[in-house]
Design a protein around this motif. Sequence first.
Motif, short mmCIF file in Angstrom:
data_model
loop_
_atom_site.label_atom_id
_atom_site.label_comp_id
_atom_site.label_asym_id
_atom_site.label_seq_id
_atom_site.Cartn_x
_atom_site.Cartn_y
_atom_site.Cartn_z
N PRO A 1 0.83 -1.22 0.00
CA PRO A 1 0.00 0.00 0.00
C PRO A 1 0.86 1.25 0.00
CG PRO A 1 -0.17 -1.18 2.10
CD PRO A 1 0.72 -1.97 1.21
N ARG A 2 0.40 2.27 -0.67
CA ARG A 2 1.14 3.54 -0.74
C ARG A 2 0.94 4.34 0.52
NH1 ARG A 2 2.12 6.24 -6.19
NH2 ARG A 2 2.20 7.90 -4.72
N TYR A 3 2.01 5.00 0.96
CA TYR A 3 1.95 5.88 2.13
C TYR A 3 1.17 7.12 1.74
CZ TYR A 3 3.46 8.83 5.97
OH TYR A 3 3.48 9.66 7.07
N LYS A 4 0.26 7.53 2.57
CA LYS A 4 -0.62 8.66 2.26
C LYS A 4 -0.21 9.93 2.99
CE LYS A 4 -4.04 6.13 0.32
NZ LYS A 4 -4.30 6.04 -1.04
N GLY A 5 1.08 10.17 3.13
CA GLY A 5 1.57 11.37 3.80
C GLY A 5 1.87 12.49 2.83
N LYS A 6 2.30 13.60 3.37
CA LYS A 6 2.72 14.77 2.58
C LYS A 6 4.21 14.97 2.78
CE LYS A 6 -0.86 16.93 0.81
NZ LYS A 6 -0.92 17.28 -0.58
N ARG A 7 4.89 15.33 1.74
CA ARG A 7 6.32 15.61 1.79
C ARG A 7 6.50 17.12 1.86
NH1 ARG A 7 11.02 12.69 -0.19
NH2 ARG A 7 9.52 11.03 -0.49
N ILE A 8 7.41 17.58 2.76
CA ILE A 8 7.69 19.00 2.88
C ILE A 8 9.19 19.23 2.93
CG2 ILE A 8 5.53 19.50 4.12
CD1 ILE A 8 7.25 19.73 6.69
N ASN A 9 9.60 20.41 2.54
CA ASN A 9 10.97 20.86 2.76
C ASN A 9 10.94 21.75 3.99
OD1 ASN A 9 12.63 19.78 0.80
ND2 ASN A 9 12.07 21.32 -0.71
N LEU A 10 11.90 21.56 4.87
CA LEU A 10 11.91 22.30 6.12
C LEU A 10 13.34 22.68 6.45
CD1 LEU A 10 10.27 23.17 8.66
CD2 LEU A 10 10.86 20.94 9.62
N THR A 11 13.58 23.96 6.68
CA THR A 11 14.89 24.43 7.10
C THR A 11 14.82 24.70 8.59
OG1 THR A 11 15.24 25.44 4.94
CG2 THR A 11 16.67 26.17 6.74
N VAL A 12 15.75 24.07 9.33
CA VAL A 12 15.76 24.21 10.79
C VAL A 12 17.11 24.78 11.22
CG1 VAL A 12 14.11 22.35 11.15
CG2 VAL A 12 16.54 21.85 11.16
N PRO A 13 17.14 25.42 12.38
CA PRO A 13 18.42 25.91 12.89
C PRO A 13 19.40 24.75 13.08
CG PRO A 13 16.59 26.82 14.16
CD PRO A 13 16.02 25.76 13.26
N LEU A 14 20.66 25.02 12.84
CA LEU A 14 21.69 23.99 12.91
C LEU A 14 21.73 23.33 14.28
CD1 LEU A 14 23.97 22.47 11.52
CD2 LEU A 14 25.51 24.34 12.16
N ASP A 15 21.61 24.10 15.35
CA ASP A 15 21.67 23.51 16.68
C ASP A 15 20.52 22.53 16.92
OD1 ASP A 15 19.90 25.74 16.77
OD2 ASP A 15 20.14 25.89 18.94
N LEU A 16 19.32 22.84 16.42
CA LEU A 16 18.19 21.93 16.54
C LEU A 16 18.45 20.66 15.74
CD1 LEU A 16 15.34 21.18 17.43
CD2 LEU A 16 14.48 22.50 15.48
N TYR A 17 18.94 20.82 14.52
CA TYR A 17 19.24 19.67 13.68
C TYR A 17 20.23 18.74 14.37
CZ TYR A 17 20.52 16.67 9.84
OH TYR A 17 20.75 15.55 9.08
N GLU A 18 21.27 19.32 14.95
CA GLU A 18 22.29 18.50 15.60
C GLU A 18 21.73 17.74 16.81
OE1 GLU A 18 25.30 21.46 16.21
OE2 GLU A 18 26.19 21.11 14.23
N LYS A 19 20.83 18.38 17.56
CA LYS A 19 20.20 17.70 18.69
C LYS A 19 19.35 16.53 18.22
CE LYS A 19 19.99 21.86 21.54
NZ LYS A 19 19.10 22.92 22.07
N VAL A 20 18.57 16.76 17.17
CA VAL A 20 17.71 15.70 16.65
C VAL A 20 18.55 14.60 16.02
CG1 VAL A 20 15.87 15.17 14.99
CG2 VAL A 20 15.76 17.26 16.36
N GLU A 21 19.62 14.98 15.35
CA GLU A 21 20.52 14.00 14.74
C GLU A 21 21.11 13.06 15.82
OE1 GLU A 21 23.97 14.15 11.38
OE2 GLU A 21 24.18 15.56 13.05
N LYS A 22 21.48 13.64 16.95
CA LYS A 22 22.04 12.84 18.04
C LYS A 22 21.00 11.85 18.57
CE LYS A 22 24.68 13.29 22.30
NZ LYS A 22 24.03 13.01 23.53
#
Length: 57
Positions: free
Chosen positions: A7-28
Amino acid sequence: MSANPTPRYKGKRINLTVPLDLYEKVEKLAEEETRPVAQMFLRLAQEGFEARKEKDK
């Protein structure tokens, strides 16, 4: 007509730019849970909405 077994996923794709410090926290966090960064952002958003819903009760 061919049947699609997956079955196909029924979500939406978005582009999102986040602050680098937030990205690094989420990456960890993503590395700790062995999940992709995008999936970690999604999980955190879901948890945030659940917490907000509980708070608003």
